[in-house]
Design a protein around this motif. Structure first.
Motif, PDB file in Angstrom:
ATOM      1  N   MET A 143       0.842  -1.185   0.000  1.00 36.14           N
ATOM      2  CA  MET A 143       0.000   0.000   0.000  1.00 36.14           C
ATOM      3  C   MET A 143       0.880   1.238   0.000  1.00 36.14           C
ATOM      4  O   MET A 143       1.851   1.314   0.744  1.00 36.14           O
ATOM      5  N   VAL A 144       0.533   2.195  -0.826  1.00 32.97           N
ATOM      6  CA  VAL A 144       1.290   3.438  -0.892  1.00 32.97           C
ATOM      7  C   VAL A 144       0.327   4.609  -0.731  1.00 32.97           C
ATOM      8  O   VAL A 144      -0.857   4.515  -1.057  1.00 32.97           O
ATOM      9  N   PHE A 145       0.857   5.720  -0.192  1.00 32.55           N
ATOM     10  CA  PHE A 145       0.044   6.919  -0.055  1.00 32.55           C
ATOM     11  C   PHE A 145      -0.241   7.520  -1.427  1.00 32.55           C
ATOM     12  O   PHE A 145       0.592   7.483  -2.320  1.00 32.55           O
ATOM     13  N   GLY A 146      -1.422   8.079  -1.561  1.00 31.55           N
ATOM     14  CA  GLY A 146      -1.767   8.801  -2.778  1.00 31.55           C
ATOM     15  C   GLY A 146      -2.765   8.063  -3.631  1.00 31.55           C
ATOM     16  O   GLY A 146      -2.420   7.091  -4.298  1.00 31.55           O
ATOM     17  N   GLU A 147      -4.022   8.490  -3.581  1.00 30.11           N
ATOM     18  CA  GLU A 147      -5.082   7.967  -4.436  1.00 30.11           C
ATOM     19  C   GLU A 147      -5.714   9.150  -5.145  1.00 30.11           C
ATOM     20  O   GLU A 147      -5.534  10.305  -4.750  1.00 30.11           O
ATOM     21  N   ARG A 148      -6.468   8.853  -6.171  1.00 29.21           N
ATOM     22  CA  ARG A 148      -7.205   9.906  -6.865  1.00 29.21           C
ATOM     23  C   ARG A 148      -8.691   9.574  -6.855  1.00 29.21           C
ATOM     24  O   ARG A 148      -9.076   8.416  -6.942  1.00 29.21           O
ATOM     25  N   THR A 149      -9.504  10.602  -6.739  1.00 31.21           N
ATOM     26  CA  THR A 149     -10.945  10.416  -6.820  1.00 31.21           C
ATOM     27  C   THR A 149     -11.312  10.080  -8.259  1.00 31.21           C
ATOM     28  O   THR A 149     -10.502  10.299  -9.176  1.00 31.21           O
ATOM     29  N   PRO A 150     -12.553   9.561  -8.490  1.00 34.47           N
ATOM     30  CA  PRO A 150     -12.968   9.332  -9.881  1.00 34.47           C
ATOM     31  C   PRO A 150     -12.864  10.590 -10.742  1.00 34.47           C
ATOM     32  O   PRO A 150     -12.674  10.511 -11.944  1.00 34.47           O
ATOM     33  N   GLY A 151     -12.935  11.780 -10.103  1.00 33.82           N
ATOM     34  CA  GLY A 151     -12.799  13.035 -10.841  1.00 33.82           C
ATOM     35  C   GLY A 151     -11.363  13.499 -11.021  1.00 33.82           C
ATOM     36  O   GLY A 151     -11.112  14.541 -11.614  1.00 33.82           O
ATOM     37  N   GLY A 152     -10.401  12.729 -10.476  1.00 37.67           N
ATOM     38  CA  GLY A 152      -8.997  13.039 -10.680  1.00 37.67           C
ATOM     39  C   GLY A 152      -8.334  13.863  -9.593  1.00 37.67           C
ATOM     40  O   GLY A 152      -7.178  14.235  -9.720  1.00 37.67           O
TER      41      GLY A 152
ATOM     42  N   THR B  61      -8.484  -4.722  -2.460  1.00 33.07           N
ATOM     43  CA  THR B  61      -9.856  -4.261  -2.233  1.00 33.07           C
ATOM     44  C   THR B  61     -10.553  -4.075  -3.572  1.00 33.07           C
ATOM     45  O   THR B  61      -9.997  -3.492  -4.503  1.00 33.07           O
ATOM     46  N   CYS B  62     -11.789  -4.571  -3.652  1.00 32.97           N
ATOM     47  CA  CYS B  62     -12.603  -4.468  -4.866  1.00 32.97           C
ATOM     48  C   CYS B  62     -13.587  -3.316  -4.697  1.00 32.97           C
ATOM     49  O   CYS B  62     -14.343  -3.290  -3.730  1.00 32.97           O
ATOM     50  N   ILE B  63     -13.585  -2.379  -5.651  1.00 32.62           N
ATOM     51  CA  ILE B  63     -14.531  -1.272  -5.644  1.00 32.62           C
ATOM     52  C   ILE B  63     -15.373  -1.373  -6.906  1.00 32.62           C
ATOM     53  O   ILE B  63     -14.854  -1.274  -8.017  1.00 32.62           O
ATOM     54  N   GLU B  64     -16.678  -1.565  -6.734  1.00 37.45           N
ATOM     55  CA  GLU B  64     -17.595  -1.622  -7.874  1.00 37.45           C
ATOM     56  C   GLU B  64     -18.409  -0.337  -7.920  1.00 37.45           C
ATOM     57  O   GLU B  64     -18.747   0.229  -6.884  1.00 37.45           O
ATOM     58  N   GLY B  65     -18.731   0.110  -9.126  1.00 34.56           N
ATOM     59  CA  GLY B  65     -19.469   1.357  -9.280  1.00 34.56           C
ATOM     60  C   GLY B  65     -18.670   2.543  -8.807  1.00 34.56           C
ATOM     61  O   GLY B  65     -19.196   3.444  -8.150  1.00 34.56           O
ATOM     62  N   GLU B  66     -17.382   2.568  -9.138  1.00 31.48           N
ATOM     63  CA  GLU B  66     -16.455   3.567  -8.605  1.00 31.48           C
ATOM     64  C   GLU B  66     -16.902   4.998  -8.866  1.00 31.48           C
ATOM     65  O   GLU B  66     -16.587   5.900  -8.093  1.00 31.48           O
ATOM     66  N   GLU B  67     -17.681   5.206  -9.925  1.00 32.01           N
ATOM     67  CA  GLU B  67     -18.136   6.568 -10.221  1.00 32.01           C
ATOM     68  C   GLU B  67     -19.070   7.107  -9.128  1.00 32.01           C
ATOM     69  O   GLU B  67     -19.249   8.314  -8.996  1.00 32.01           O
ATOM     70  N   GLY B  68     -19.640   6.217  -8.312  1.00 33.20           N
ATOM     71  CA  GLY B  68     -20.506   6.637  -7.222  1.00 33.20           C
ATOM     72  C   GLY B  68     -19.790   6.849  -5.897  1.00 33.20           C
ATOM     73  O   GLY B  68     -20.421   7.145  -4.880  1.00 33.20           O
ATOM     74  N   LEU B  69     -18.454   6.711  -5.893  1.00 33.29           N
ATOM     75  CA  LEU B  69     -17.671   6.833  -4.664  1.00 33.29           C
ATOM     76  C   LEU B  69     -17.254   8.275  -4.442  1.00 33.29           C
ATOM     77  O   LEU B  69     -16.639   8.896  -5.304  1.00 33.29           O
ATOM     78  N   GLN B  70     -17.577   8.796  -3.261  1.00 34.13           N
ATOM     79  CA  GLN B  70     -17.076  10.104  -2.827  1.00 34.13           C
ATOM     80  C   GLN B  70     -16.117   9.848  -1.677  1.00 34.13           C
ATOM     81  O   GLN B  70     -16.527   9.407  -0.608  1.00 34.13           O
ATOM     82  N   LEU B  71     -14.854  10.116  -1.926  1.00 31.76           N
ATOM     83  CA  LEU B  71     -13.788   9.744  -1.010  1.00 31.76           C
ATOM     84  C   LEU B  71     -13.042  10.980  -0.543  1.00 31.76           C
ATOM     85  O   LEU B  71     -12.629  11.807  -1.349  1.00 31.76           O
ATOM     86  N   ALA B  72     -12.878  11.098   0.783  1.00 34.80           N
ATOM     87  CA  ALA B  72     -12.109  12.203   1.347  1.00 34.80           C
ATOM     88  C   ALA B  72     -10.657  11.768   1.553  1.00 34.80           C
ATOM     89  O   ALA B  72     -10.295  10.616   1.298  1.00 34.80           O
ATOM     90  N   ASP B  73      -9.830  12.681   2.062  1.00 34.64           N
ATOM     91  CA  ASP B  73      -8.423  12.366   2.290  1.00 34.64           C
ATOM     92  C   ASP B  73      -8.215  11.780   3.691  1.00 34.64           C
ATOM     93  O   ASP B  73      -9.124  11.765   4.515  1.00 34.64           O
ATOM     94  N   HIS B  74      -7.026  11.258   3.924  1.00 35.86           N
ATOM     95  CA  HIS B  74      -6.617  10.638   5.188  1.00 35.86           C
ATOM     96  C   HIS B  74      -7.401   9.351   5.460  1.00 35.86           C
ATOM     97  O   HIS B  74      -7.588   8.962   6.618  1.00 35.86           O
TER      98      HIS B  74
END
Length: 203
Positions: free
Chosen positions: A20-29, A41-54
């Motif tokens: 695991m490494v730090f640094g992800e991007r939201t579906p919007g970049g 980890t499996c993420i389905e329907g990723e366009e519906g994910l709203q992800l914050a930092d930390h």
């Protein structure tokens, strides 16, 4: 030569699948510089994910964001957790073989609802968070919990189905009394410091 090749393959596999490494991007970049998500980890329907930092999302989780999944700042999702935003557990019985060929319109008995996980909530291993659940900030979801519906801020939830068994602010107050230097960090996301509870007459 063969042993070296096997070791090299194993290291490459570990690097690709488990590191695991730090640094992800939201579906919007948008870059989330302090967020980590395990490759397993499996993420389905990723366009519906709203992800914050930390945010930390560990190994071997299933996240269904098809109907909307919001994961707030600082949330930690450990391992082998399932978060679902839909379920056909009733529809398949109602429709039988017709489920696979059902065309158009609402599917009878189909459950669908967004999931919200509030800031700095901790989700223990092997937990299930069901469609339509809203978890407040600072909650603690104990291992093997089945969570459905509304979860208050700072609640400790345990069981199948999960029920509130405590409030994390009790332990937080004691820890902050020992480490007052962390008070401003706590206040930054919680808004206020937890109040220590008075001991009862029995001690």
């Amino acid at each position: 030569m063969k042993a070296w090749l096997n070791r090299a393959r194993r290291r490459i596999w570990q690097a690709l699948m488990y590191r695991m490494v730090f640094g992800e991007r939201t579906p919007g970049g948008v870059l989330l510089a302090h967020t980590r998500i395990a490759p397993s980890t499996c993420i389905e329907g990723e366009e519906g994910l709203q992800l914050a930092d930390h945010v930390f999302i560990g190994q071997f989780n299933f996240l269904d964001a098809g109907a909307g999944l919001t994961i707030g700042e600082g949330v930690q999702i450990t391992n082998f957790v399932s978060i679902v935003t839909h379920s056909s557990h009733r529809s398949i019985r109602l429709l039988g073989r017709g489920y696979a060929t059902h065309a158009g319109g609402e599917v009878p008995g189909y459950v669908k609802g967004a999931v919200h996980i509030g800031a700095y909530t901790f989700v223990g291993p092997h937990s299930l968070i069901e469609a339509g659940t809203r978890i407040g900030r600072g909650a603690l979801i104990c291992a093997y919990s089945q969570v459905r519906g509304e979860v208050p801020d700072f609640a400790v939830m345990a069981g199948t189905p999960a029920r509130q068994v405590g409030d994390v602010r009790t332990a937080d107050a004691a820890l902050l009394a020992q480490h007052p230097e962390w008070a401003e960090h706590y206040r930054a996301w919680a808004g206020e410091l937890p109040q220590a509870t008075e001991p009862d007459a029995h001690g």
